[in-house]
Write an enzyme that holds these catalytic residues in place. Structure first.
Site, PDB file in Angstrom:
ATOM      1  N   GLY A 151      41.230  32.986 -33.799  1.00  0.00           N
ATOM      2  CA  GLY A 151      39.833  32.907 -33.392  1.00  0.00           C
ATOM      3  C   GLY A 151      39.576  33.377 -31.977  1.00  0.00           C
ATOM      4  N   CYS A 152      38.454  32.885 -31.422  1.00  0.00           N
ATOM      5  CA  CYS A 152      37.940  33.398 -30.153  1.00  0.00           C
ATOM      6  C   CYS A 152      38.828  33.094 -28.959  1.00  0.00           C
ATOM      7  CB  CYS A 152      36.543  32.826 -29.896  1.00  0.00           C
ATOM      8  SG  CYS A 152      35.291  33.330 -31.105  1.00  0.00           S
ATOM      9  N   SER A 153      39.679  32.078 -29.065  1.00  0.00           N
ATOM     10  CA  SER A 153      40.476  31.657 -27.910  1.00  0.00           C
ATOM     11  C   SER A 153      41.804  32.386 -27.785  1.00  0.00           C
ATOM     12  CB  SER A 153      40.745  30.150 -27.992  1.00  0.00           C
ATOM     13  OG  SER A 153      41.534  29.845 -29.135  1.00  0.00           O
ATOM     14  N   ALA A 154      42.121  33.293 -28.709  1.00  0.00           N
ATOM     15  CA  ALA A 154      43.493  33.794 -28.848  1.00  0.00           C
ATOM     16  C   ALA A 154      43.975  34.676 -27.710  1.00  0.00           C
ATOM     17  CB  ALA A 154      43.633  34.551 -30.165  1.00  0.00           C
TER      18      ALA A 154
END
Length: 360
Positions: A151-154
Site C-alpha cells: 500500500g501507500c506506506s511501502a
C-alpha cells in the site's frame, strides 16, 4: 557511514486530467443518482487536488472501448484485462523514473548493485525488478528485491531496506523504484468509500538512489538517520486493499483521518523520543483531510507540510510513489535545512516513519 539518498527521479503518464473534469466524468455516469452526485461533488471538491495523471487516456476524453465506451460510459473490465495493461504500462514508466534518478545523481548504470521495487497495483513475473535490469542495462548480477501489496506506506520500508543494505555493504548503490497505476482499478460506484478513493488516487513512478559510500557524483543528499513502524490500535477494516473480479478494491473509510488524528501524536512521540520535532515534514497525502489531521494532531506550522500539499495538489495520491515525490521537492529546495521527518500510512492502519537530514 550512514546511508543517504543522493538523488530522486520521478515520472508521470502523459495523460493529465484536471480534477473538475474527473468530477464531471464520474458524476455523469448513468448509474449516479442525485445522492451519489452529491457525494462525488463533495469528495472531489474537498480533495485538495487540481490535477492527476493516468495511463487511461479515456479519463481525459479519448474513449478506448476497454475502460471508457464511445458514449463516455465507464466500463468494467476484468482484473485480468486491467493487469495486462499494468504489465505493458508499468515497466517503461518505472524505467523513466529510474533514468531520471541516475541522471540527477550522476551515477552510471553499472554502479548499481541492488534493485528494490515497490508496487501494489499489479502483478507479473518476471517483474519490474527484472525489466529494470534489462531496460537500464544494469549488471546481470544485481541483487533484486520486490516489496508488493504493502500500500501507500511501502516506500519507507523500501528505503529502510536500502539503508540496511548500504550500511552493511559500503560499496553498494541501491536503486529503489516505486511504481503505482492506481487508475487501472477505477470503477463506477455509489459506495462512499469507493467515491473517496476515486477522488484522490492517481498514477506515477519515483526512484531513489541510496548509498553509504563515497561514489562519484553528488556528495550531498538526504542522510537516513532512522526508521520506525507502528500499528494503530484500530483501523484494520478502515483501510484495506483486496483483489476482486473487476479490479483491486480499495476500502478507505471516513474514519481513516480521524484515527490518524487521534493516534499520530503517540506514534510520533515514540518515534522521536527525546529529539526535538523537526520543522519540516514529508507526510504521505492520503487526502487533504489526512494532512489536516496530522497538522492539527502534531501542532505543526502550515509551512511544515508545504511540499506534501503541493504534491497532492499537482499529482494526487500515487500510493507508494508519493512520498518520494515529496522528498524530491525537499531535496532540491536550497532553503531546506536541518532534520526532516517522513510519515506514510498504509493498510492496517500502519504508520511508517523516517528521520533524515540534509547533507550539502
Amino acid at each position: 557511514m550512514p546511508a543517504r539518498i543522493i538523488s530522486i527521479g520521478t515520472a508521470l503518464p502523459e495523460t493529465s486530467a484536471p480534477q473538475p473534469d474527473l468530477r464531471a466524468f464520474f458524476a455523469g455516469q448513468p448509474g449516479a443518482d442525485r445522492l451519489t452526485r452529491r457525494l462525488i461533488g463533495g469528495a472531489f471538491d474537498a480533495s485538495g487536488i487540481e490535477t492527476r495523471h493516468t495511463v487511461l487516456e479515456g479519463l481525459a476524453g479519448s474513449p478506448d472501448g476497454v475502460f471508457i465506451a464511445e458514449d463516455g460510459t465507464l466500463l468494467s473490465p476484468t482484473t485480468g484485462v486491467r493487469n495486462d495493461l499494468y504489465r505493458s504500462a508499468a515497466p517503461p514508466l518505472a524505467a523513466t523514473a529510474a533514468r531520471d534518478a541516475l541522471t540527477r545523481g550522476a551515477v552510471a548504470a553499472d554502479q548499481i548493485t541492488h534493485v528494490i521495487t515497490v508496487s501494489c497495483t499489479g502483478f507479473f513475473a518476471p517483474g519490474l525488478d527484472y525489466h529494470l535490469v534489462r531496460d537500464l542495462g544494469l549488471s546481470e548480477d544485481v541483487e533484486r528485491t520486490h516489496l508488493g501489496f504493502m500500500g501507500c506506506s511501502a516506500a519507507l520500508p523500501a528505503l529502510r531496506l536500502a539503508s540496511q543494505i548500504a550500511e552493511g555493504r559500503p560499496r553498494a548503490v541501491v536503486l529503489v523504484v516505486c511504481l503505482e497505476l492506481c487508475s487501472l482499478h477505477v470503477r463506477e460506484t455509489s459506495d462512499p468509500e469507493q467515491v473517496v478513493a476515486a477522488s484522490v488516487f492517481a498514477d506515477g513512478a519515483a526512484a531513489a538512489l541510496v548509498t553509504a559510500g563515497d561514489i562519484p557524483g553528488d556528495p550531498g543528499g538526504l542522510v537516513l538517520d532512522r526508521f520506525a513502524t507502528a500499528l494503530t490500535r484500530e483501523g484494520e477494516s478502515d483501510m484495506s486493499w483486496t483483489i476482486g473480479d473487476h479490479g483491486f478494491q480499495m476500502t478507505l473509510s471516513a474514519e481513516v483521518p480521524r484515527i490518524i488524528g487521534r493516534e499520530i501524536r503517540d506514534a510520533v512521540d515514540r518515534f522521536l523520543g527525546d529529539d526535538p520535532p523537526p520543522g519540516i515534514w514529508a507526510v504521505h497525502p492520503g487526502g487533504r483531510s489526512v494532512l489536516d489531521r496530522v497538522e492539527t494532531g502534531l501542532g505543526l506550522e502550515p509551512a511544515a507540510l508545504h511540499a506534501s500539499r503541493a504534491v497532492l495538489r499537482d499529482c494526487g495520491n500515487m500510493s507508494s510513489a508519493t512520498i518520494l515525490f515529496i522528498l524530491r521537492r525537499l531535496l532540491e529546495d536550497p532553503a531546506v535545512e536541518g532534520p526532516i521527518a517522513a510519515l506514510a500510512f498504509g493498510p492496517g492502519l500502519t504508520v511508517e516513519s523516517a528521520l533524515m537530514h540534509r547533507k550539502r
